[in-house]
Design an enzyme around this catalytic site. Structure first.
Site, mmCIF file in Angstrom:
data_model
loop_
_atom_site.group_PDB
_atom_site.id
_atom_site.type_symbol
_atom_site.label_atom_id
_atom_site.label_comp_id
_atom_site.label_asym_id
_atom_site.label_seq_id
_atom_site.Cartn_x
_atom_site.Cartn_y
_atom_site.Cartn_z
ATOM 1 N N SER A 74 51.696 61.092 9.131
ATOM 2 C CA SER A 74 51.079 60.582 7.906
ATOM 3 C C SER A 74 50.973 61.643 6.827
ATOM 4 C CB SER A 74 49.685 60.014 8.211
ATOM 5 O OG SER A 74 49.791 58.854 8.995
ATOM 6 N N ASP A 288 53.562 54.438 5.889
ATOM 7 C CA ASP A 288 54.093 55.791 6.028
ATOM 8 C C ASP A 288 55.075 55.904 7.187
ATOM 9 O OD1 ASP A 288 52.049 55.256 7.776
ATOM 10 O OD2 ASP A 288 50.858 57.028 7.288
#
Length: 350
Positions: A74, A288
């Site tokens: 992330s 993501d």
């Protein structure tokens, strides 16, 4: 013949002017952390075959690798979206050489827009950090928290209270935020009764509780933030993350993942309702990376047969959904960092 040519030219000129005028004043980007196609389709089936996300007209496939690995995290994934450059695993708002890169939130603030971050995780976590901070590693939590004092984010709501008032350096960042003119709130009622458009909201020491316990606070947070920002002449930018879709996928908790995905989709519904009335708002739904390698081997509503193939992230591409001015530029297969440039093109004036 000349009249016909003149008429065609006139209509062409009108069309060009119309297209040129279609720039977004506002941007709402909603990130479903760890959310792949299977996670969303599971939520769709669980919700009587309806998702607000599935009503959006434009889609693109996003390749999520970072510079040093095929499977991103992330930090690098969030930075690619927020800042427009692929970078190394665990990076926050810096390029592969650890040089800071401006985020779309920071650019929007420079343009005079109001800015907001809303998450169901710690506000110093990787995805929100990618929009506000510039550090070499995602676990530099206390340093990430300090970036919220820079005045670049007008409203930030989520968890992570201990990063601000229970720190190793003994600083009380909540006191510093109040001195900077922020109203600090700690629950949904305090948020609703706040009177300003500069708010720091800490709803948990670390991550927020699961949806069944926290209720609709994410939806309230988005609605409140939109209402505080909507009259700003230069518009606004809001990033909302459905952070715990990823966390439940890591734990292979299917039912809890569905709850988080449906809460996220309800937030999408709020964003779309505003955008469809406003006509000047670009809404982008993205992720993501995918988490859990979820597969659905049996068709139909019986989701008990789902299978997780990992407790980690995967390299599977994710789908971007978009609606509003500039959304037509989301199509085909793109790299994750291209989202930044499409959004910037939609909001920047010539």
């Amino acid at each position: 013949m000349k009249k016909r040519a003149l008429l065609i030219f006139s209509f062409s000129l009108m069309f060009v002017c119309f297209v040129k005028a279609q720039q977004a004043k506002n941007v709402i980007i909603l990130i479903g952390d760890g959310t792949g196609l299977a996670q969303l389709y599971s939520a769709y089936e669980a919700n009587n075959r309806f998702l607000n996300i599935y009503t959006m007209p434009h889609t693109a496939l996003s390749i999520t690798n970072c510079t040093d690995r095929r499977v991103t995290d992330s930090g690098a994934g969030g930075t690619a979206i927020a800042c427009g450059e692929k970078t190394y695993y665990r990076a926050i708002g810096v390029d592969k050489d650890t040089i800071p890169i401006p985020s779309m939130l920071e650019i929007c603030k420079q343009m005079g827009k109001k800015t907001g971050i809303i998450v169901s995780c710690d506000l110093a976590h990787a995805t929100p950090g990618s929009f506000i901070a510039h550090v070499k590693d995602r676990e530099m939590y206390e340093q990430i928290a300090e970036y919220y004092l820079g005045g670049k984010c007008d409203i930030f709501l989520g968890g992570g209270k201990k990063r601000f008032d229970n720190r190793a350096d003994k600083r009380d960042l909540t006191k510093e935020l109040r001195n900077l003119g922020y109203e600090v709130v700690y629950n949904e009622n305090e948020l609703l009764s706040s009177k300003t458009d500069r708010i720091a909201g800490f709803f948990a020491d670390k991550h927020l509780p699961l949806y069944k316990e926290r209720g609709k606070i994410m939806q309230t947070a988005l609605e409140t933030t939109i209402n505080r920002f909507k009259d700003n002449p230069e518009g606004f930018f809001i990033m909302l993350e459905g952070s715990q879709i990823d966390m439940q996928a890591h734990d292979n908790h299917f039912s809890e993942m569905i709850d988080e995905a449906l809460d996220f989709d309800a937030c999408v519904g709020i964003a779309l309702d505003f955008a469809r009335r406003d006509k000047n708002t670009l809404v982008v739904i993205t992720a993501d990376h995918e988490t859990g390698g979820l597969t659905l081997p049996v068709a139909g509503k019986d989701m008990d047969t789902c299978k997780w193939t990992t407790t980690g992230h995967t390299s599977a591409p994710i789908i971007i959904y978009a609606e509003g001015p500039g959304s037509e530029n989301f199509h085909g297969v793109i790299q994750n960092n291209e989202q930044f440039h499409i959004i910037m093109k939609a909001i920047k004036k010539d």
